[in-house]
Design a protein around this motif. Structure first.
Motif, PDB file in Angstrom:
ATOM      1  N   ASP A 129      75.850 -17.507 119.758  1.00  0.00           N
ATOM      2  CA  ASP A 129      74.891 -16.793 120.593  1.00  0.00           C
ATOM      3  C   ASP A 129      74.513 -17.623 121.813  1.00  0.00           C
ATOM      4  OD1 ASP A 129      72.966 -15.154 121.562  1.00  0.00           O
ATOM      5  OD2 ASP A 129      71.760 -15.124 119.737  1.00  0.00           O
ATOM      6  N   PRO A 130      74.683 -17.088 123.030  1.00  0.00           N
ATOM      7  CA  PRO A 130      74.316 -17.872 124.212  1.00  0.00           C
ATOM      8  C   PRO A 130      72.825 -18.140 124.323  1.00  0.00           C
ATOM      9  CG  PRO A 130      75.311 -15.772 124.834  1.00  0.00           C
ATOM     10  CD  PRO A 130      75.366 -15.838 123.369  1.00  0.00           C
ATOM     11  N   ASN A 131      71.983 -17.334 123.642  1.00  0.00           N
ATOM     12  CA  ASN A 131      70.550 -17.566 123.739  1.00  0.00           C
ATOM     13  C   ASN A 131      70.120 -18.852 123.071  1.00  0.00           C
ATOM     14  OD1 ASN A 131      69.983 -15.240 125.130  1.00  0.00           O
ATOM     15  ND2 ASN A 131      69.845 -14.026 123.261  1.00  0.00           N
ATOM     16  N   LEU A 132      70.931 -19.358 122.147  1.00  0.00           N
ATOM     17  CA  LEU A 132      70.569 -20.603 121.479  1.00  0.00           C
ATOM     18  C   LEU A 132      70.870 -21.807 122.349  1.00  0.00           C
ATOM     19  CD1 LEU A 132      71.888 -20.155 117.871  1.00  0.00           C
ATOM     20  CD2 LEU A 132      69.584 -19.895 118.689  1.00  0.00           C
ATOM     21  N   ARG A 133      71.711 -21.597 123.337  1.00  0.00           N
ATOM     22  CA  ARG A 133      72.151 -22.728 124.144  1.00  0.00           C
ATOM     23  C   ARG A 133      71.593 -22.588 125.541  1.00  0.00           C
ATOM     24  NH1 ARG A 133      75.648 -21.336 120.534  1.00  0.00           N
ATOM     25  NH2 ARG A 133      76.973 -22.908 119.625  1.00  0.00           N
ATOM     26  N   THR A 134      70.667 -23.471 125.874  1.00  0.00           N
ATOM     27  CA  THR A 134      70.107 -23.396 127.215  1.00  0.00           C
ATOM     28  C   THR A 134      70.879 -24.343 128.123  1.00  0.00           C
ATOM     29  OG1 THR A 134      68.592 -25.131 126.580  1.00  0.00           O
ATOM     30  CG2 THR A 134      67.809 -22.885 126.389  1.00  0.00           C
ATOM     31  N   LEU A 135      70.919 -24.037 129.401  1.00  0.00           N
ATOM     32  CA  LEU A 135      71.493 -24.923 130.413  1.00  0.00           C
ATOM     33  C   LEU A 135      72.948 -25.294 130.086  1.00  0.00           C
ATOM     34  CD1 LEU A 135      68.446 -27.247 130.781  1.00  0.00           C
ATOM     35  CD2 LEU A 135      69.262 -25.720 132.500  1.00  0.00           C
ATOM     36  N   GLU A 136      73.708 -24.314 129.597  1.00  0.00           N
ATOM     37  CA  GLU A 136      75.111 -24.610 129.214  1.00  0.00           C
ATOM     38  C   GLU A 136      75.915 -25.103 130.379  1.00  0.00           C
ATOM     39  OE1 GLU A 136      76.805 -21.400 126.405  1.00  0.00           O
ATOM     40  OE2 GLU A 136      75.844 -20.417 128.114  1.00  0.00           O
ATOM     41  N   LYS A 137      75.769 -24.405 131.512  1.00  0.00           N
ATOM     42  CA  LYS A 137      76.631 -24.718 132.651  1.00  0.00           C
ATOM     43  C   LYS A 137      76.308 -26.096 133.207  1.00  0.00           C
ATOM     44  CE  LYS A 137      78.665 -20.812 134.397  1.00  0.00           C
ATOM     45  NZ  LYS A 137      79.046 -20.141 135.617  1.00  0.00           N
ATOM     46  N   ALA A 138      75.030 -26.444 133.201  1.00  0.00           N
ATOM     47  CA  ALA A 138      74.669 -27.765 133.712  1.00  0.00           C
ATOM     48  C   ALA A 138      75.273 -28.844 132.820  1.00  0.00           C
ATOM     49  CB  ALA A 138      73.160 -27.910 133.780  1.00  0.00           C
ATOM     50  N   VAL A 139      75.230 -28.608 131.504  1.00  0.00           N
ATOM     51  CA  VAL A 139      75.796 -29.598 130.577  1.00  0.00           C
ATOM     52  C   VAL A 139      77.302 -29.697 130.770  1.00  0.00           C
ATOM     53  CG1 VAL A 139      76.210 -30.057 128.150  1.00  0.00           C
ATOM     54  CG2 VAL A 139      73.975 -29.344 128.882  1.00  0.00           C
ATOM     55  N   GLU A 140      77.949 -28.549 130.948  1.00  0.00           N
ATOM     56  CA  GLU A 140      79.406 -28.567 131.157  1.00  0.00           C
ATOM     57  C   GLU A 140      79.750 -29.298 132.439  1.00  0.00           C
ATOM     58  OE1 GLU A 140      81.541 -24.738 129.090  1.00  0.00           O
ATOM     59  OE2 GLU A 140      81.022 -24.645 131.214  1.00  0.00           O
ATOM     60  N   TYR A 141      78.957 -29.069 133.463  1.00  0.00           N
ATOM     61  CA  TYR A 141      79.207 -29.728 134.746  1.00  0.00           C
ATOM     62  C   TYR A 141      79.045 -31.234 134.607  1.00  0.00           C
ATOM     63  CZ  TYR A 141      78.381 -31.282 139.492  1.00  0.00           C
ATOM     64  OH  TYR A 141      78.421 -31.971 140.660  1.00  0.00           O
ATOM     65  N   THR A 142      78.006 -31.659 133.889  1.00  0.00           N
ATOM     66  CA  THR A 142      77.807 -33.098 133.673  1.00  0.00           C
ATOM     67  C   THR A 142      78.981 -33.681 132.900  1.00  0.00           C
ATOM     68  OG1 THR A 142      75.480 -32.602 133.499  1.00  0.00           O
ATOM     69  CG2 THR A 142      76.144 -34.793 132.862  1.00  0.00           C
ATOM     70  N   ARG A 143      79.456 -32.919 131.912  1.00  0.00           N
ATOM     71  CA  ARG A 143      80.607 -33.420 131.146  1.00  0.00           C
ATOM     72  C   ARG A 143      81.842 -33.519 132.019  1.00  0.00           C
ATOM     73  NH1 ARG A 143      79.787 -29.878 125.745  1.00  0.00           N
ATOM     74  NH2 ARG A 143      78.089 -31.112 124.898  1.00  0.00           N
ATOM     75  N   ALA A 144      82.023 -32.545 132.924  1.00  0.00           N
ATOM     76  CA  ALA A 144      83.195 -32.577 133.810  1.00  0.00           C
ATOM     77  C   ALA A 144      83.126 -33.798 134.710  1.00  0.00           C
ATOM     78  CB  ALA A 144      83.255 -31.303 134.651  1.00  0.00           C
ATOM     79  N   LEU A 145      81.921 -34.077 135.216  1.00  0.00           N
ATOM     80  CA  LEU A 145      81.742 -35.228 136.100  1.00  0.00           C
ATOM     81  C   LEU A 145      82.047 -36.513 135.356  1.00  0.00           C
ATOM     82  CD1 LEU A 145      80.825 -35.295 138.973  1.00  0.00           C
ATOM     83  CD2 LEU A 145      78.516 -35.654 138.206  1.00  0.00           C
ATOM     84  N   ASN A 146      81.482 -36.636 134.130  1.00  0.00           N
ATOM     85  CA  ASN A 146      81.723 -37.846 133.356  1.00  0.00           C
ATOM     86  C   ASN A 146      83.190 -37.979 132.985  1.00  0.00           C
ATOM     87  OD1 ASN A 146      79.063 -38.491 133.454  1.00  0.00           O
ATOM     88  ND2 ASN A 146      78.563 -37.635 131.463  1.00  0.00           N
ATOM     89  N   ALA A 147      83.819 -36.853 132.670  1.00  0.00           N
ATOM     90  CA  ALA A 147      85.240 -36.898 132.295  1.00  0.00           C
ATOM     91  C   ALA A 147      86.086 -37.336 133.479  1.00  0.00           C
ATOM     92  CB  ALA A 147      85.693 -35.535 131.807  1.00  0.00           C
ATOM     93  N   ALA A 148      85.738 -36.861 134.679  1.00  0.00           N
ATOM     94  CA  ALA A 148      86.499 -37.258 135.864  1.00  0.00           C
ATOM     95  C   ALA A 148      86.360 -38.760 136.092  1.00  0.00           C
ATOM     96  CB  ALA A 148      86.008 -36.489 137.092  1.00  0.00           C
ATOM     97  N   LYS A 149      85.138 -39.270 135.902  1.00  0.00           N
ATOM     98  CA  LYS A 149      84.942 -40.703 136.096  1.00  0.00           C
ATOM     99  C   LYS A 149      85.676 -41.518 135.045  1.00  0.00           C
ATOM    100  CE  LYS A 149      80.420 -40.076 138.112  1.00  0.00           C
ATOM    101  NZ  LYS A 149      78.986 -40.152 137.883  1.00  0.00           N
TER     102      LYS A 149
END
Lengths: 519, 434
Positions: B29-49
């Motif tokens: 359920d997406p309602n259980l997960r807040t700020l999903e996109k921000a977390v994914e973006y942070t993970r993408a940034l960290n993964a790139a680094k």
């Protein structure tokens, strides 16, 4: 050839899958890059497939069902008392409603961890206790001998913050004082933003502080300018802090701007409480003008207004609204189209003054803190029956808890990323139409450019070349450079305006002397 | 009244014995997960680094030749071996794991211009400027005792002498024939000492020849008059010819063999002539080595390289090969060394645990999703270039921009439609002949 039942199943799945699509698909018509368009079309198709798979899993694989309360005959749900509910439920739910009488140490505030397993309570006169709600074990109980105004859990049950008389303190689960947060001052209310590891507090002189609890840095410290208030709530959808003020205003703050993002005039008197729906589209406010108003936060418009007495509000995971007033608790439920109607009510013993109502996550329980201790009541249908082990696990082991903490730290969001609409990250930017951008858009662009210029850090020079005056000068130059294109735009527009003005003012006889347009 | 309250029994949600796995429950359920996109973006940034931190593509250099390495070939049956020929006639078989020479095939008097292996991996063919083609037997690499097989292989099985110097050689994928390129294109059979067929179109030397892996009878050649010709063995006549505009113009052109009037793609990134190209066995990317001392890896459908490899010690790259498991790239260069590189610079070689593998796949996916956002794009795209390459690229960019601007202005100042816009893919082609 699909049979009628298969078609029905497919339609039902489609309806369920819509929730997992998280909004509409992107408008790919505006893209001119054909290759990118093809790739994105493919990706949208995959989203559809994954939404369908999630809908199927929801239908067949979830272990528990939602709770419900169905009256029979002429009964109404709000007339049903706790005793009659308790008689009908099974033994494990028998222990859920309780009354803890602690008459000496003042009205109790309480807070649950996001998994709903642990609860911390703080009495006004300094009594603090942490309880494991699954086994009803008392983990630690101690006295701080000072006024305690608020308690809040930090990232997990290992730490909690207490707003005491002069400063907020952070305690261990064993009751050891870990930190004294002197910068916050005499905090009235605390809130924790768990994805950002930020502890926000509002204090007696109406200052809003944000502190990063993983590094200890004070991220922001703003004077709200609207007077002392103890109404503060964090919107879980976008991590924006909502403050309610005594003039009836509700302001929304983010850590990177000194001015509030939004200011709304909600009530004709002081705002006594705010609550945010977990889905991020609804806000309930109550004020001393005996009204409860429901707002749509996406469009900032009033949805419904009810005349009711309420001093405190809380939304449950499934969208139920609990109102606390003196010694009554009422629970309202959405009866379609965000119109809330009375669902249940509970009367405490007369003379108990309520201090806080708080729904327990993943359980059908409402925790009530009052002047004579703590109570909890059963509210069927309030909690989410199925938890996700990677989000919040009430049956967490020590190893899982540690891993979760490490992953949360690695994925910690920066305070700069807090915005009103968090789903905009990674979406297609709408292509600017041929018409000129509006003044507001230009203003926004200029502000964002100035912000970016201000955030640039310069290299620290050595050998005496690092004078503060030179550094500030360089920074100002950077900001001016960012502003320059916008100023040039403005000067471009002006000459035309001047010409037009001149032509209008001159009378007909003198128009031959007006400045002619360049040919 | 009917009541139901959420009640969970601890046994159902926890494991029975410590040997069991922990129970995991999912609710999407997406309602259980807040700020999903921000977390994914942070993970993408960290993964790139993290990708940049772990990017260590150079594995080692293979030292041994005493003159520039001019050609390489891989043995389709043995993953670990690679053959290389140098400008002084020395042919060596290398073991990639130990990076040492396993076998030497002495014999050529001049530079070795082309190397190829037969499809069964048994025979090695080499051609050179001394007008000979030599046929060698490939030793079996599994033999742990190198001395035993040495005697066998240092003498060629056959030497074919012909009238002119050879520039390239290639073996048919599904047959017994091989083709050489020189003043004419010759088709040979291993058992005959003279070519069985000759092709010629125009008076210029053919510089390279390749057989089509899918169609065993088609081969393509390129000649020094900027033309590319496709021949069909069954028809015993050339099928198509394409004349390009510029020779050595630093770009790679991908053509669909059925439609030669327009390039499918132009791959632009090198700043000097591209000397060698090899496709990966997956077919999704190819590696190029160029005269500007760099090795670049391009995606098959992308206009720009995804990776560039360079070292101070690597001089002009004359030949590159992708290893048969698509994990390594081997480059042979002017400084007499062969260098072994990873195809994916931050890949962890060796056996990965399934959990680790899944995490890496997730990080790749999340980086790909957010690859268009500025911060992630900047980190993922960033590569250090040697200063001469950087300056040359900047110079090329200004020159091309100036030309484009001039073109645009000409078009703006003339009647609309009088100067047609020609896509770059078509611009470089002068004509197509049958």
């Amino acid at each position: 050839m699909i049979s009628a039942t298969q078609q029905k199943i497919a339609d039902e799945l489609d309806v369920r899958a819509r929730k997992y699509l998280r909004g509409d698909g992107a408008n790919l018509e505006t893209l001119r890059d054909k290759k990118l368009k093809g790739q994105l079309v493919n990706r949208e198709k995959l989203y559809g497939q994954s939404a369908k798979a999630a809908a199927k899993a929801e239908k067949w694989l979830l272990p528990s069902d939602e709770g419900y309360l169905e009256p029979e005959g002429l009964e109404k749900t709000w007339m049903i008392k706790q005793e009659s509910i308790v008689r009908e439920v099974d033994i494990s739910s028998f222990r859920k409603p309780f009354d803890m009488i602690l008459p000496d140490l003042g009205p109790y505030k309480l807070e649950y961890t996001p998994s709903g397993r642990y609860m911390v309570m703080g009495g006004r006169k300094g009594h603090l206790a942490m309880i494991d709600m699954l086994n009803m074990n008392l983990i630690k109980e101690f006295q701080v001998r000072e006024t305690v105004r608020d308690v809040v859990f930090l990232q997990n049950e290992q730490f909690f913050a207490v707003a005491q008389k002069k400063y907020p303190y952070i305690y261990n689960w064993r009751g050891t004082e870990i930190h004294c947060l002197k910068e916050h001052g005499a905090a009235l209310k605390l809130q924790f933003l768990d994805k950002h590891f930020l502890l926000a507090s509002v204090n007696k002189s109406a200052q809003l502080h944000y502190q990063d609890v993983s590094t200890g840095v004070i991220v922001a410290n703003y004077r709200t300018g609207l007077g002392r208030t103890d109404v503060m709530q964090v919107n879980p959808y976008n991590a924006v802090i909502g403050l309610g003020h005594s003039a009836g205003k509700v302001t929304m703050w983010k850590p990177t701007s000194a001015k509030p993002l939004v200011t709304m005039l909600c009530h004709f008197g002081p705002v006594t409480d705010i609550a945010f729906h977990k889905g991020g589209h609804l806000m309930a406010t109550t004020g001393m003008d005996h009204k409860i108003k429901l707002w749509d936060i996406r469009k900032f418009g009033l949805l419904h207004s009810y005349t009711a007495h309420a001093q405190m509000l809380d939304f449950s995971q499934k969208g139920m609204l609990a109102l606390g007033n003196k010694s009554h608790v009422h629970i309202w439920r959405d009866s379609g189209n965000q119109d809330y109607k009375q669902y249940m009510s509970h009367e405490m013993v007369k003379g108990y003054q309520l201090a806080k109502v708080c729904f327990r996550p993943y359980e059908d329980v409402l925790g009530i803190g009052h002047s004579m201790g703590l109570s909890s009541i059963i509210v069927p249908g309030a909690g989410e029956p199925n938890f996700d082990s990677w989000v919040a696990n009430p049956y967490e082991t020590k190893k899982q808890r540690r891993e979760k903490e490490v992953h949360a730290l690695i994925d910690k969001l920066q305070p700069e990323t807090i915005m009103l609409e968090p789903t905009k990250i990674g979406t297609l930017k709408p292509r600017r139409t041929k018409a000129n951008p509006t003044k507001k858009e230009i203003q926004e662009e200029m502000e964002s450019a100035i912000d970016a210029a201000k955030n640039i850090t310069f290299k620290k020079k050595t050998k005496g070349r690092n004078k503060p005056s030179k550094r500030t000068k360089k920074k100002e130059e950077g900001v001016f450079k960012a502003k320059r294109p916008f100023l040039e735009q403005k000067t471009e527009e002006r000459p035309f305006k001047r010409q037009k003005k001149e032509e209008v003012e001159l009378p007909k006889a003198l128009q031959r002397f007006s400045r002619k347009k360049a040919q | 009244m009917k009541v139901k309250v959420i009640s969970r029994s601890t046994e159902e949600f926890t494991r029975e014995r410590s040997q069991d796995l922990q129970k995991v429950f999912r609710n999407y359920d997406p309602n259980l997960r807040t700020l999903e996109k921000a977390v994914e973006y942070t993970r993408a940034l960290n993964a790139a680094k993290l990708e940049k931190i772990f990017a260590k593509p150079f594995i080692g250099a293979m030292d041994g030749h005493i003159d520039a390495v001019s050609c390489m070939t891989k043995n389709p049956n043995h993953l670990k071996g690679i053959f290389s020929g140098s400008m002084d006639g020395d042919i060596r078989l290398w073991d990639l794991a130990t990076r040492k020479t396993v076998n030497q095939f002495p014999g050529h008097q001049g530079a070795v211009r082309g190397l190829t292996t037969s499809t069964d991996g048994d025979r090695l063919l080499s051609c050179g400027t001394d007008c000979t083609v030599r046929l060698w037997k490939v030793p079996v690499l599994e033999m742990t005792d190198p001395n035993e097989s040495n005697e066998d292989c240092s003498k060629p099985l056959a030497v074919y002498v012909w009238k002119h110097a050879f520039w390239a050689i290639d073996h048919q994928w599904d047959g017994n024939l091989f083709a050489t390129a020189g003043t004419q294109v010759e088709i040979w059979d291993q058992n005959r000492s003279e070519p069985i067929n000759t092709f010629e179109w125009g008076k210029d030397t053919t510089v390279s020849v390749r057989f089509n892996p899918g169609e065993p009878d088609l081969l393509a050649t390129s000649a020094s008059d900027r033309s590319i010709a496709i021949y069909d063995l069954r028809m015993s006549s050339p099928a198509r010819k394409l004349i390009m505009q510029a020779n050595e113009d630093c770009n790679c052109y991908t053509y669909d063999g059925r439609k030669l009037n327009e390039a499918k793609l132009v791959h632009k990134d090198h700043v000097s002539a591209v000397m060698d190209i090899d496709y990966s066995p997956t077919g999704r990317e190819f590696v190029t080595g160029s005269y500007d001392r760099t090795v670049r890896i391009f995606p098959f459908n992308g206009g720009h390289s995804r990776e560039i490899y360079h070292t101070k010690r690597m001089q002009r790259v004359f030949c590159v090969r992708f290893s048969c498991d698509a994990s390594y790239v081997i480059s042979g260069s002017d400084d007499t060394n062969l260098r072994l590189w990873k195809a994916k610079a931050s890949e962890q070689m060796g056996v990965l645990l399934p959990r680790e593998k899944r995490k890496l796949e997730y990080l790749d996916a999340v980086k790909e999703r957010y690859q268009h956002l500025t911060d992630v794009k900047r980190i993922v795209r960033h590569r250090h270039l040697p200063k001469p390459v950087y300056k040359a690229a900047a110079l090329r960019r200004t020159m091309i921009e100036a030309e484009n601007k001039k073109d645009e202005r000409r078009r703006a100042h003339s009647a609309p439609g009088s100067i047609p816009v020609q896509p770059f893919r078509k611009r470089r082609i002068i004509k197509e002949l049958e």
